[in-house]
Write an enzyme that holds these catalytic residues in place. Structure first.
Site, mmCIF file in Angstrom:
data_model
loop_
_atom_site.group_PDB
_atom_site.id
_atom_site.type_symbol
_atom_site.label_atom_id
_atom_site.label_comp_id
_atom_site.label_asym_id
_atom_site.label_seq_id
_atom_site.Cartn_x
_atom_site.Cartn_y
_atom_site.Cartn_z
ATOM 1 N N ARG A 119 0.853 -1.184 0.000
ATOM 2 C CA ARG A 119 0.000 0.000 0.000
ATOM 3 C C ARG A 119 0.895 1.242 0.000
ATOM 4 O O ARG A 119 1.800 1.365 0.812
ATOM 5 C CB ARG A 119 -0.884 -0.010 1.256
ATOM 6 C CG ARG A 119 -1.468 1.337 1.667
ATOM 7 C CD ARG A 119 -2.628 1.757 0.788
ATOM 8 N NE ARG A 119 -3.074 3.104 1.156
ATOM 9 C CZ ARG A 119 -4.021 3.372 2.050
ATOM 10 N NH1 ARG A 119 -4.620 2.393 2.689
ATOM 11 N NH2 ARG A 119 -4.380 4.622 2.293
ATOM 12 N N ARG A 128 -5.364 2.324 -4.109
ATOM 13 C CA ARG A 128 -4.543 1.533 -3.195
ATOM 14 C C ARG A 128 -4.813 0.043 -3.390
ATOM 15 O O ARG A 128 -5.918 -0.367 -3.721
ATOM 16 C CB ARG A 128 -4.754 1.932 -1.734
ATOM 17 C CG ARG A 128 -6.095 1.718 -1.104
ATOM 18 C CD ARG A 128 -7.156 2.727 -1.500
ATOM 19 N NE ARG A 128 -6.765 4.121 -1.333
ATOM 20 C CZ ARG A 128 -7.034 4.843 -0.262
ATOM 21 N NH1 ARG A 128 -7.708 4.316 0.748
ATOM 22 N NH2 ARG A 128 -6.701 6.102 -0.206
ATOM 23 N N ASP A 131 -6.951 -1.331 1.594
ATOM 24 C CA ASP A 131 -7.283 -0.367 2.638
ATOM 25 C C ASP A 131 -7.883 -1.177 3.790
ATOM 26 O O ASP A 131 -8.843 -1.927 3.574
ATOM 27 C CB ASP A 131 -8.311 0.626 2.078
ATOM 28 C CG ASP A 131 -8.292 1.951 2.800
ATOM 29 O OD1 ASP A 131 -7.424 2.152 3.650
ATOM 30 O OD2 ASP A 131 -9.160 2.787 2.496
ATOM 31 N N ASP A 133 -9.500 -0.580 7.390
ATOM 32 C CA ASP A 133 -9.993 0.439 8.314
ATOM 33 C C ASP A 133 -10.780 -0.194 9.453
ATOM 34 O O ASP A 133 -11.657 -1.034 9.214
ATOM 35 C CB ASP A 133 -10.921 1.425 7.600
ATOM 36 C CG ASP A 133 -10.168 2.432 6.752
ATOM 37 O OD1 ASP A 133 -9.029 2.768 7.123
ATOM 38 O OD2 ASP A 133 -10.711 2.874 5.730
#
Length: 203
Positions: A119, A128, A131, A133
């Site tokens: 990344r 990207r 990701d 999160d």
């Protein structure tokens, strides 16, 4: 036979693990003493997107003190905050985990997974490979700038709410209310379910 035999029988570093230790590790692994429930959003719009999402899920499962309990269906979405057509579309998914890791350690693990998949953080809203999160961690509400909980934009992102609703229709976003209501409020425009794609729950 010499002390350096490849058989390892004379190697002083090869010692059997005491049975009591094995039992302790197994017990901790299975029960995760007082685990917390966390919701993690995954997205990828570079490379083999499905393979990358699965790789991230497998890496989460390989994390000590963490078990992946549910994996959502895959959704395809347009990139957030950029001109239409300027980037490839995203594959998005949500995983529910149980973990004994504190939020800060879970964040570090997520960032390590991102780095493992190369990344690159060159620009905000940039494309990207992956990701990772943290959307929510138990009922924690925190405005820590390093890790705001729940995720400050989760309530307005259908690509988070739709797959989360799929795996937990009764889910609540701390401080914002039922995921079902939040999703109904913003709708599913631009969030396409990909029934032809599937992510595996790690064995």
């Amino acid at each position: 036979m010499t002390a350096f035999s490849t058989e390892g029988q004379s190697d002083p570093t090869v010692q059997p693990v005491p049975a009591a230790v094995v039992e302790q590790v197994d017990a901790a692994d299975v029960t995760l003493s007082n685990p917390k429930r966390a919701v993690i959003s995954l997205g990828s719009n570079l490379g083999n997107r499905l393979e990358t999402l699965q790789g991230a899920i497998d890496a989460l499962e390989d994390t000590p003190g963490l078990r992946v309990k549910a994996v959502s269906p895959v959704y395809e979405t347009e990139p957030w905050g950029v001109d239409p057509g300027s980037q490839p579309s995203y594959f998005n998914a949500v995983v529910v985990v149980k973990t004994t890791l504190p939020p800060s350690s879970l964040l570090e693990r997520g960032q390590a997974i991102e780095e493992a998949f190369d990344r690159v953080r060159e620009e905000r809203w940039g494309p990207r490979t992956i990701d990772v999160d943290i959307v929510a961690y138990a009922d924690v509400v925190s405005d820590d700038p390093l890790l705001t909980l729940p995720h400050p934009r989760a309530h307005e992102r259908a690509f988070v709410l739709a797959p989360w609703y799929d795996v937990d229709p009764e889910a609540q976003l701390p401080g914002s209310g039922p995921v079902a209501d939040l999703l109904a409020g913003i709708g599913r425009d631009g969030v396409l379910p990909r029934a032809d794609l599937e992510l595996r729950l790690p064995e």
